[in-house]
Write an enzyme that holds these catalytic residues in place. Structure first.
Site, PDB file in Angstrom:
ATOM      1  N   CYS A  58       0.856  -1.199   0.000  1.00  0.00           N
ATOM      2  CA  CYS A  58       0.000   0.000   0.000  1.00  0.00           C
ATOM      3  C   CYS A  58       0.886   1.241   0.000  1.00  0.00           C
ATOM      4  O   CYS A  58       1.915   1.273   0.673  1.00  0.00           O
ATOM      5  CB  CYS A  58      -0.898   0.044   1.236  1.00  0.00           C
ATOM      6  SG  CYS A  58      -2.069  -1.310   1.389  1.00  0.00           S
ATOM      7  N   PHE A 262      -7.245 -10.537 -26.059  1.00  0.00           N
ATOM      8  CA  PHE A 262      -6.517 -10.762 -24.810  1.00  0.00           C
ATOM      9  C   PHE A 262      -7.516 -11.300 -23.778  1.00  0.00           C
ATOM     10  O   PHE A 262      -7.656 -10.784 -22.669  1.00  0.00           O
ATOM     11  CB  PHE A 262      -5.843  -9.482 -24.308  1.00  0.00           C
ATOM     12  CG  PHE A 262      -4.919  -8.842 -25.308  1.00  0.00           C
ATOM     13  CD1 PHE A 262      -3.603  -9.255 -25.415  1.00  0.00           C
ATOM     14  CD2 PHE A 262      -5.373  -7.844 -26.157  1.00  0.00           C
ATOM     15  CE1 PHE A 262      -2.740  -8.672 -26.352  1.00  0.00           C
ATOM     16  CE2 PHE A 262      -4.534  -7.253 -27.089  1.00  0.00           C
ATOM     17  CZ  PHE A 262      -3.209  -7.668 -27.184  1.00  0.00           C
ATOM     18  N   CYS A 354      -5.148  -1.693 -17.426  1.00  0.00           N
ATOM     19  CA  CYS A 354      -4.547  -1.589 -16.096  1.00  0.00           C
ATOM     20  C   CYS A 354      -3.427  -0.555 -16.095  1.00  0.00           C
ATOM     21  O   CYS A 354      -2.625  -0.504 -15.163  1.00  0.00           O
ATOM     22  CB  CYS A 354      -4.027  -2.946 -15.630  1.00  0.00           C
ATOM     23  SG  CYS A 354      -2.791  -3.689 -16.723  1.00  0.00           S
TER      24      CYS A 354
END
Length: 396
Positions: A58, A262, A354
């Site tokens: 994080c 994909f 992404c």
């Protein structure tokens, strides 16, 4: 109050002041004083995890819900602006804490003990995980037992532990390790049985070798179970996957014939095949074969092709057969396939990404050839990280 106001968060997670200074671990609304100290504002929360900020899992636990969602959206807006693109960018959909269903942890011996966890940001040093606010509880529950298991058999080499929640429980793949002594084989299978694992595999560099799998490990998409290979790609959270699938369905609408490029294991193919005929193209052999078999068993109209879309992208003439195209490339984007789509007559494209930067680059190519970017839906699956995903609709 005097001081320079922190107005936003940069792509790498630093707060940016009104005069352009970057400040680590600052949130919008904080104030930077002349002595470089920071006075916290209303969007600065107390990080919930003891390992923050050392743990690289994080980077943004100091942001409250509102400012983190804005950060996810701003990442998309920033990427679009670099390509001089503008459109509706919707409010970000962020996965809740403790929902990450896949993760890779790292293990290393230190004396008689084994450290197991994520690495520090920008380092190979392992943060020995004692708590985690992003992993599913089912995954975190295995951390301490895995540490004990590896302490009895891990030598001087590092190992990686890949965890994934499947339909039948947790799938564990340990790489950089073989465990072929009789005592180690017994320990591994005993561990898997005691903890009710869906599967346990090891890989010393020559491919995964399954040591425990009482029933085939599967992951379901749109109600269809698909065989899951050890270490296979999954969307990070079920909530994130649901947001992306909903965005893709919204984008393609009632298109009767859709190409899913994909395609992986069929996250979008199987959902779209509930109401359309789907062509699924994927370079990885095992996932596309698993999708083909699953679609056949379920009676879903999916034609699955093993095809490297980087070396052999679908040509414009092939793309023109479809009423919509879904494209979900890796982080590098799909420059060649985007160029082919730009030269095609496909009326609608749903682009899942992404990486906002490679997405904006590819979309720029399409827009220069007549496509219009209708909207973008940001998705924050990797909560409190700088990793951002999205789904967008283009049309002509």
């Amino acid at each position: 109050m005097s001081g320079d106001l922190i107005v936003r968060v940069a792509a790498r997670g630093e707060g940016i002041s009104a005069d352009g200074r970057h400040v680590a671990f600052a949130a919008p609304g904080d104030r930077l004083l002349p002595d470089n100290s920071v006075v916290r504002g209303s969007h600065h929360q107390v990080p919930p995890c003891r390992h923050f900020p050392a743990c690289g899992g994080c980077q943004l636990q100091h942001l409250d819900e509102e400012s983190y969602a804005l950060f996810v959206r701003d990442r998309v807006l920033g990427a679009l602006s670099t390509q001089n693109l503008a459109t509706e960018v919707r409010l970000a959909l962020v996965s809740p804490p403790r929902t990450r269903r896949r993760a890779t942890l790292h293990a290393e011996r230190r004396g008689r003990q084994v450290l197991l966890g994520f690495t520090e940001t920008g380092s190979h040093r392992i943060v020995d995980m004692m708590e985690c606010h992003v992993l599913l509880p089912e995954l975190f529950a295995l951390v301490a037992p895995l540490r004990t298991l590896l302490a009895a058999m891990l030598g001087e080499r590092r190992a990686d532990v890949h965890l994934a929640q499947t339909d039948r429980g947790v799938d564990v793949l340990i790489t950089g390790f073989l465990g072929d002594k009789l005592s180690e084989v017994e320990a591994l299978t005993g561990f898997a049985e005691r903890h009710g694992l869906a599967r346990l595999s090891v890989d010393d560099g020559y491919g995964p070798e399954t040591r425990w799998e009482p029933e085939p490990a599967t992951i379901s998409f749109a109600g269809v179970p698909v065989a899951l290979q050890p270490g296979a790609f999954l969307q990070a959270t079920r909530e994130g996957e649901a947001a992306l699938v909903a965005g893709v369905k919204d984008a393609v609408g009632s298109a009767p014939i859709v190409a899913d490029l994909f395609a992986g294991l069929g996250t979008f193919s199987l959902a779209l095949a509930e109401r359309a005929k789907v062509y699924a193209g994927e370079a990885a052999r095992e996932p596309i074969l698993a999708l083909k078999a699953a679609a056949s068993r379920a009676g879903r109209p999916v034609f699955a092709e093993h095809r490297d879309l980087y070396r052999r992208p679908l040509a414009p003439a092939e793309l023109d057969r479809f009423s919509a195209v879904v494209i979900d490339p890796p982080r590098a984007g799909a420059r060649e396939q985007a160029a082919a789509i730009a030269a095609s007559k496909v009326p609608v494209v749903a682009y899942v990404s992404c990486n906002p930067s490679s997405f904006a680059r590819d979309v720029k190519t399409m827009c220069e050839s007549g496509y219009r970017l209708d909207w973008v839906q940001p998705v924050g699956q990797f909560r409190w990280s700088t990793h951002v995903e999205l789904v967008a609709r283009l049309s002509r």
